[in-house]
Every structure is written in C-alpha cells, then in structure tokens.
Design an enzyme around this catalytic site. Structure first.
Site, PDB file in Angstrom:
ATOM      1  N   SER A   1       0.834  -1.195   0.000  1.00 21.38           N
ATOM      2  CA  SER A   1       0.000   0.000   0.000  1.00 21.38           C
ATOM      3  C   SER A   1       0.876   1.255   0.000  1.00 21.38           C
ATOM      4  O   SER A   1       1.695   1.439  -0.887  1.00 21.38           O
ATOM      5  CB  SER A   1      -0.965  -0.056   1.183  1.00 21.38           C
TER       6      SER A   1
ATOM      7  N   ASP B   1      -9.795  -4.903  -4.876  1.00 19.42           N
ATOM      8  CA  ASP B   1      -9.303  -3.881  -3.941  1.00 19.42           C
ATOM      9  C   ASP B   1     -10.220  -2.665  -3.958  1.00 19.42           C
ATOM     10  O   ASP B   1     -10.353  -1.991  -4.979  1.00 19.42           O
ATOM     11  CB  ASP B   1      -7.880  -3.479  -4.344  1.00 19.42           C
TER      12      ASP B   1
ATOM     13  N   HIS C   1      -7.906  -5.315  -0.505  1.00 21.74           N
ATOM     14  CA  HIS C   1      -6.649  -4.612  -0.233  1.00 21.74           C
ATOM     15  C   HIS C   1      -5.804  -5.392   0.773  1.00 21.74           C
ATOM     16  O   HIS C   1      -4.600  -5.544   0.593  1.00 21.74           O
ATOM     17  CB  HIS C   1      -6.957  -3.213   0.292  1.00 21.74           C
TER      18      HIS C   1
END
Length: 272
Positions: free
Chosen positions: A95, A223, A252
């Site tokens: 991320s 996601d 995610h």
C-alpha cells in the site's frame, strides 16, 4: 528492543528475524511491522533474513511532528539498510509502503537491492491530478482526514470492512479486526493524517522509470481502497520488465486473506 536513530533524531523500531538473504518489508497506512509476521515467519523458516520496521509516527517508533513525507520515509529506509549493512536486499512494500520502497530506489539507487515487490501499492499515483483524471478523487482523502480528526477509532473500525473485503464476502476473524484497530491506534494522529496527504498527492511516475531491478507487482482486483486499474496495473506497465500477478477478487488486505498464496509467491520470487 531493536531501534536505530534517523538523521533528525527520530528513533525507529525494527524487528530482524532469521539469517540468509535479506528481505525488508515496509508496511501500509494505519499499520506497523506486525502486519508482516506471517510473511516473516514463513520466509525466515525457509532460510531468509526478514526485517520489518515501524514507519516514523507508527507502532513503536517515535512520533515526530514533521517528516511525514515520502522523501523522509525513503531516507529512513536508506539509513536502516546502512545500519544493518544489508546487501542484495529484496524490498517489499504494501500500500503506502510501496511508495516508500519505490522512492528509496529513486533517491538512493539500487546498488544494495536485489529485487522489488509492490503489494497493493499506491504507485504510480493514487490521487487524481489534471493529467491523471482516473485517480481517486481528492475529496475522498479530504473526507478521510475529517473523519480521522473527528473520531479516529471509529473511522479505523469501519475501515476494516472495505480493507479486508468483509463487505464483499471475505471472512476475517474478529481477532484480526481487533488487532488491526489496536495497531492503528498506536500511531500518532498527526502522522496518520499527514500520510493521507502524502499518499494522495505524491506522484511516483518519475520513480517508476528509475526502477532497474527485477520487480513483482501483486494486486487484488477486488481492492476497494487502492484500485487495481489505476495503480498496480499501471505500475506494472511503467516498470521495465515487471511481473504482474492479479489475485482474483482479493481485497486490499490480501496479506491476511490470501496469506498462503502471497507467501508462496514471495518465496518463488526470491528463489528466481
């Protein structure tokens, strides 16, 4: 407790497991080094040295008022790599942590780097810009900051559902959700909010051109936080020779929901 002191005096915590070729993990927003414990245990049990740190402002690291930007995050990684004298290290970023490791290569080069892995990463560009209209609208990030400053604990508690895909049928234990909230609340409120600005506005497109090591991009096409089509897919196109793996319907937080698949893919990349 293992720590090093950054150039501005910030004390940064890290964990260092096993021995062998090194793998350095950079965590996502709201999290800390503990998000990697299943990957670290898996790889260190198979002959690798795994290192994960708490980004400044998060986890067990100091909480400075300033320095919550990608150039500083990259410089912190450089200092950790030098502190441990790591060579042929594989960098893994999840991320917002994908931005950390990409910016490290752009600022400090790849002399010490054997490979790069971007997991659900915000690279090359997360937020919308005039020349990147497909990015996430900036009012989404403004809302994040408003809600964090109003009731951080509730925002994070609610964030678990789209993060882990619980609202789309993924099964994640209450224990994991509780742990996520506990980790997130260790962080500085200031750093948590500042990082929204950092990952919403930082343009990593120039960084992508500077990546000159074997690269694996993994992203879930389910996601709901960092959309695959405008991040992972584009990053894999911009990084020369990058390999792309798409986890079908993965959220995610696939390091939890697809931990075994991720562990096996990381090991295969390290063994290449």
């Amino acid at each position: 407790m293992s720590t090093f002191v950054a150039k501005d005096g910030t004390q940064i915590y890290f964990k260092d497991w096993g021995s062998g070729k090194p793998v350095l993990f950079s965590h996502g927003w709201l999290l800390d080094a503990d998000m990697w414990e299943y990957q670290m245990e898996y790889l260190s049990s198979r002959g690798y040295r795994t290192i994960a740190f708490d980004r400044r402002g998060f986890g067990r690291s100091d909480q400075p008022w300033t320095g919550n930007d990608y150039d500083t995050f990259a410089d912190d990684i450089a200092q950790l790599i030098e502190h441990l004298d790591l060579k042929e290290v594989t960098l893994v970023g999840f991320s917002m942590g994908g931005g950390d490791v990409a910016r490290y290569i752009a600022r400090h080069g790849s002399a010490r780097v054997a490979g790069l892995v971007l997991l659900g990463a915000v690279t090359p560009l997360f937020g919308q810009k005039p020349d990147y209209p497909q990015g996430v609208p900036l009012d989404v990030f403004a809302r994040f900051k408003t809600e964090l400053l109003k009731d951080r604990a509730q925002f994070i508690s609610d964030f678990n559902a789209p993060f882990y895909g619980i609202n789309k049928g993924q099964v994640v234990s209450q224990g994991v959700q509780t742990q996520t909230l506990q980790i997130a609340l260790l962080a500085s409120l200031k750093a948590t909010v500042d990082c929204v600005t950092a990952f919403a506005e930082t343009d990593f497109r120039p960084d992508m051109a500077k990546i000159d090591v074997p690269t694996l991009v993994i992203h879930g096409d389910g996601d709901q936080i960092v959309p695959f089509e405008t991040t992972g897919k584009v990053a894999a196109e911009l990084i020369k020779g990058a390999e792309l793996k798409v986890y079908k319907d993965a959220p995610h937080g696939f390091a939890v929901t697809h931990a075994q698949q991720l562990n096996e893919d990381l090991l295969a990349f390290l063994k290449r």
